[in-house]
Design a protein around this motif. Structure first.
Motif, PDB file in Angstrom:
ATOM      1  N   ALA A 114       0.828  -1.211   0.000  1.00  0.00           N
ATOM      2  CA  ALA A 114       0.000   0.000   0.000  1.00  0.00           C
ATOM      3  C   ALA A 114       0.854   1.249   0.000  1.00  0.00           C
ATOM      4  N   PHE A 115       0.397   2.257  -0.731  1.00  0.00           N
ATOM      5  CA  PHE A 115       0.919   3.618  -0.550  1.00  0.00           C
ATOM      6  C   PHE A 115       0.546   4.046   0.864  1.00  0.00           C
ATOM      7  N   ALA A 116      -0.734   4.050   1.152  1.00  0.00           N
ATOM      8  CA  ALA A 116      -1.268   4.206   2.508  1.00  0.00           C
ATOM      9  C   ALA A 116      -2.741   3.841   2.432  1.00  0.00           C
ATOM     10  N   ALA A 117      -3.151   2.906   3.273  1.00  0.00           N
ATOM     11  CA  ALA A 117      -4.510   2.368   3.166  1.00  0.00           C
ATOM     12  C   ALA A 117      -5.529   3.158   3.963  1.00  0.00           C
ATOM     13  N   GLY A 118      -5.122   4.296   4.539  1.00  0.00           N
ATOM     14  CA  GLY A 118      -6.098   5.125   5.229  1.00  0.00           C
ATOM     15  C   GLY A 118      -5.565   5.700   6.520  1.00  0.00           C
ATOM     16  N   ALA A 119      -6.423   6.423   7.200  1.00  0.00           N
ATOM     17  CA  ALA A 119      -6.064   7.032   8.472  1.00  0.00           C
ATOM     18  C   ALA A 119      -6.001   5.956   9.561  1.00  0.00           C
ATOM     19  N   ASP A 120      -5.602   6.371  10.733  1.00  0.00           N
ATOM     20  CA  ASP A 120      -5.476   5.457  11.871  1.00  0.00           C
ATOM     21  C   ASP A 120      -6.857   5.266  12.501  1.00  0.00           C
ATOM     22  N   ILE A 121      -7.570   4.212  12.074  1.00  0.00           N
ATOM     23  CA  ILE A 121      -8.942   3.990  12.525  1.00  0.00           C
ATOM     24  C   ILE A 121      -8.986   3.680  14.016  1.00  0.00           C
ATOM     25  N   VAL A 122      -7.981   3.005  14.528  1.00  0.00           N
ATOM     26  CA  VAL A 122      -7.944   2.701  15.965  1.00  0.00           C
ATOM     27  C   VAL A 122      -7.963   3.996  16.776  1.00  0.00           C
ATOM     28  N   ALA A 123      -7.120   4.945  16.378  1.00  0.00           N
ATOM     29  CA  ALA A 123      -7.086   6.227  17.092  1.00  0.00           C
ATOM     30  C   ALA A 123      -8.372   7.010  16.878  1.00  0.00           C
TER      31      ALA A 123
END
Length: 258
Positions: free
Chosen positions: A60-69
């Motif tokens: 991944a380039f980046a799969a998204g924001a930090d959902i846990v946070a």
């Protein structure tokens, strides 16, 4: 400059930055964004580096924001701490060209990070999207603002309202990316473009980036005036004299960045 989670290489006048979390999906944690901003700001301070290539992992380039946070936030905390904005907004103010080399997933914040770059090169396996609606929230780092500008209203509405992703070829057709290349040639092509950009006069590169970005924030008449003033100011540069002399003499210019 290199950190454990943002790795840097320098090739001539081009810096190559890799997002390198242990989690190969590269969730965009505050720690990662802070490290990325620090690395990009360091590039800004180096006169001999003219452009940056930004890439992720094999997955991944980046799969998204930090959902846990994000799942632990309430309105007061998100608003008062300016969640996402305080780090991400610093990327917007960077003046040197940034080329995103996107392979694998670029979803949510990853898609938004790619759109913050100046040129986007996608691998054939790249996947773009704004799936925040599936999490019961609005995109927060430009998905509803940059995507319509890059790909048009209808495409942006489809992506943001359904959460459906788009392939690299679909992203190319709608103008979200500049070109699509085979995965094994992604970094080479991004670096080739970076080197092509970086061979030019740095003050001219900064002016071009500023002027193109201004086109999204002003009327056509004001944008044209802004461009014209930068064009006129360019005649004060040593590099303008050298560039035109080299053209007339049929040789390569030797820019000195002033």
């Amino acid at each position: 400059m290199s950190t454990e989670i943002v790795r840097r290489e320098t090739h001539g006048k081009v810096a190559l930055l890799r997002l390198a979390l242990e989690n190969k999906l590269n969730p965009l944690t505050d720690e990662l964004i802070d490290a990325l901003v620090a690395a990009l700001q360091h590039v800004e301070s180096e006169p001999d580096v003219h452009a940056t290539v930004l890439t992720g992992s094999e997955k991944a380039f980046a799969a998204g924001a930090d959902i846990v946070a994000m799942s632990k936030l309430d309105y007061q905390t998100a608003f008062c701490e300016e969640y996402i904005g305080r780090g991400w907004d610093r990327i917007r103010g960077l003046r040197k060209p940034i080329i995103a080399a996107v392979g694998g997933y670029a979803l949510g914040g990853g898609c938004e990070l790619a759109m913050m770059c100046d040129i986007v090169i996608a691998a054939s396996d790249a996947v773009f999207g704004q799936p925040e609606v599936k999490l019961g929230i609005v995109p927060g780092a430009g998905g509803t603002q940059r995507l319509p500008r890059a790909a048009g209203k209808s495409t942006a509405m489809l992506a943001c309202l359904t959460g459906e992703s788009m392939s690299a070829q679909e992203a190319l057709l709608c103008g979200l990316v500049s070109k699509v290349v085979p995965r094994d040639g992604l970094i080479d092509e991004a670096m080739r473009i970076g080197e092509q950009v970086a061979r030019h006069s740095l003050p001219v590169l900064l002016a071009i980036k500023e002027s193109v970005n201004r086109s999204f924030e002003s009327s056509l008449s004001e944008g044209l005036l802004f461009e014209r003033r930068l064009f006129h100011a360019g005649f004060s540069l040593v590099d303008q004299k050298e560039g035109m002399a080299a053209f007339l003499e049929r040789r390569c210019p030797d820019f000195v960045n002033r």
